[in-house]
Design an enzyme around this catalytic site. Structure first.
Site, PDB file in Angstrom:
ATOM      1  CE  LYS A  98      -0.444   4.722  12.307  1.00  0.00           C
ATOM      2  NZ  LYS A  98       0.474   5.630  11.526  1.00  0.00           N
ATOM      3  N   GLY A 131      -2.874   0.688   3.281  1.00  0.00           N
ATOM      4  CA  GLY A 131      -1.736   0.514   3.222  1.00  0.00           C
ATOM      5  C   GLY A 131      -1.144  -0.758   2.428  1.00  0.00           C
ATOM      6  CB  SER A 132       2.462  -2.067   2.330  1.00  0.00           C
ATOM      7  OG  SER A 132       2.379  -2.658   3.826  1.00  0.00           O
ATOM      8  CB  ALA A 157       1.031  -2.961   6.969  1.00  0.00           C
ATOM      9  N   GLY A 158      -1.079  -5.124   5.924  1.00  0.00           N
ATOM     10  CA  GLY A 158      -2.467  -5.287   6.016  1.00  0.00           C
ATOM     11  C   GLY A 158      -2.539  -7.050   6.427  1.00  0.00           C
ATOM     12  CD  GLU A 189      -7.257   0.848  -1.172  1.00  0.00           C
ATOM     13  OE1 GLU A 189      -6.411   0.185  -1.788  1.00  0.00           O
ATOM     14  OE2 GLU A 189      -6.626   2.106  -1.024  1.00  0.00           O
ATOM     15  CB  CYS A 235      -3.298   1.771  -4.187  1.00  0.00           C
ATOM     16  SG  CYS A 235      -5.045   2.816  -3.921  1.00  0.00           S
ATOM     17  CD  GLU A 294       1.088  -0.861  -4.697  1.00  0.00           C
ATOM     18  OE1 GLU A 294       0.087   0.034  -5.097  1.00  0.00           O
ATOM     19  OE2 GLU A 294       1.213  -1.404  -3.598  1.00  0.00           O
TER      20      GLU A 294
END
Length: 481
Positions: A177, A229-230, A233-234, A251, A285, A385
């Site tokens: 996705k 991702g962020s 969300a992680g 990651e 990142c 970030e």
């Protein structure tokens, strides 16, 4: 104008489960450059069913690893034949400067494919070792199962290949996705995978939003999740996977530091620093956006960094002369602009850049490349970030203080040390709690593991270690005597 009307589900092009299509808008011209369907949970259900059947009953997991290697080689060959087209497509869709699309998007993807092919040919899928009691033990590395993958918009092919290829080499089946921000480039990648002729059900690619991504994470037919991702969300994904003991690698974000030691060749440092700190217009990142300079050379470093940033051309990403392009979306432009406002409110000294559009541009989601000086590492612009072309130059007292500041972060993904004494630079790097560092440069090395400490996630990609997240170990002890 590129148009897709179907999704890639179970190794075939298939109509989506609805009639909703999204317009893809150029972040430079703000004009529509393509359309594509947006995947839904129903599409994910179809893809997982196909992947589950292919894993449980198909030939892919039990195939000779050499046959899977040959299939990946076909993917690599088809990808390499379309590099120029794919570079331009990524720049058009998400605004990466063409130089970076050629080198750091498509070029890096091609190199990563070559590296994984090399590791796959040498990987010990099965070995015998002597057991503790003197008997032989067969140690097998078997595929983890159906792998669900969620990838971001900033380097769509590179992050996909970092997960997809080791999973395929291991014998997993995959439901990918990608971000809904980049459907054109990921569906172009689906065309390449389709051309390689993998068995039915082995790969599905469904660009979609967060709700569909969460459905994939929760799906009982999925054995393993890999996410880039962020951190927010992680954390959510890790929680959901923990509830079901589903394997997961993450990651996530970073706020990496470039430590400029007093003996550094400043001219060389400034020449190489843009690739470490401002690649992909800062939307990376691994970007080292904290520049650490000693108080002894602080003004000199601030002046040099400012001159460097002011000399970077900003504009149309398809113009190879431009180093900085637009942000991927208006939302990202507003986010970065908000941090520039915040930095001034926090008391940092704005040296160059600031709010508003860069000179000579009257449209597009651009941000003025910005340098802040007199930054305290406790400021939010030094801790959070930003994901844009904003650098914070932070003073340190001595080398121990530089190491302390570099480590004073929730993250630990990248970093660099700049010095005329390489071995001493390595000694300093050993003291930084981050997963990857460079001495007098920063390059992500495809033969070595990539990943982070702390809130930058867990698990590793690339190198032979990049295959590990997609395997299960099995030990078969033979009879004693």
């Amino acid at each position: 104008m590129r148009e897709y009307k179907e999704l890639y589900i179970g190794g075939s092009w298939a109509a989506p489960s609805h009639d909703r299509f999204v317009d893809v808008v150029s972040p430079h011209s703000q004009e529509v450059v393509g359309t594509a369907p947006e995947g839904t949970p129903d599409d994910v259900d179809r893809a997982v069913a196909a992947a589950r059947h292919a894993f449980d009953h198909g030939p892919w997991p039990t195939m000779d690893p050499k046959e899977r290697l040959a299939a990946v080689q076909r993917i690599a060959d088809a990808y390499n034949a379309r590099q120029a087209e794919l570079s331009e497509l990524i720049s058009t869709e998400m605004g990466a400067p063409l130089w970076f699309s050629q080198v750091g998007q498509v070029g890096a993807t091609s190199m990563a494919l070559a590296a994984f092919l090399n590791f796959g040919a040498q990987y010990p899928w099965e070995e015998r070792r002597t057991g503790f009691f003197g008997q032989d033990v067969v140690v097998r590395r078997e595929p983890a199962g159906v792998a669900g993958m969620i990838t971001p918009w900033n380097v769509p092919h590179f992050t996909t290949i970092s997960k997809l290829i080791p999973a395929l080499l291991a014998g997993c089946t995959v439901v990918l996705k990608p971000s809904e921000e980049v459907p054109l480039s990921v569906l172009a990648l689906a065309e390449i995978i389709d051309e390689a002729g993998l068995p039915e059900g082995v790969v599905s690619i469904i660009p979609a939003g967060r709700d569909t991504g969460e459905h994939l994470v929760r799906h009982p037919g999925v054995d393993k999740i890999s996410f880039t991702g962020s951190p927010t969300a992680g954390k959510r994904i890790a929680s959901l996977c923990g509830q079901d003991l589903r394997r997961v690698t993450l990651e996530l974000g970073a706020k990496s530091a470039a430590i400029i030691l007093d003996d550094a060749d400043l001219a060389m440092t400034i020449e190489r620093l843009p690739l470490a700190s401002l690649l992909n217009s800062g939307q990376a990142c691994i970007a080292q956006t904290r520049i650490l300079a000693s108080r002894q050379r602080y003004d000199e470093v601030v002046d040099a960094v400012t001159t460097m940033v002011n000399g970077l051309p900003v504009g149309d990403p398809l113009d190879a002369a431009n180093y900085i392009g637009p942000m991927v979306s208006q939302r990202q432009q507003q986010r970065v602009d908000g941090y520039i406002t915040l930095g001034q409110e926090e008391g940092a000294r704005l040296v160059t850049g600031g709010n508003g559009m860069p000179d000579g541009l009257d449209r597009g989601w651009y941000v003025r490349p910005t340098v802040f000086a007199d930054v305290d590492n406790r400021m939010r612009i030094a801790q959070e970030e930003i994901f844009g072309p904003v650098l914070a130059v932070i003073p340190y007292d001595d080398e121990a203080d530089a190491i302390r500041i570099a480590n004073d972060s929730a993250y630990g993904l990248g970093g660099s040390v700049w010095t005329s004494d390489v071995e001493h630079g390595v000694d300093v790097a050993r003291k930084i709690r981050t997963g990857t560092l460079g001495i007098n440069q920063y390059l992500l090395d495809f033969n070595s593991p990539f990943g982070g400490y702390k809130s930058s996630g867990f698990g590793r990609e690339f190198g032979p270690e990049g295959i590990e997240p997609y395997i299960e170990y099995k030990s078969i002890a033979l009879p004693l005597g």
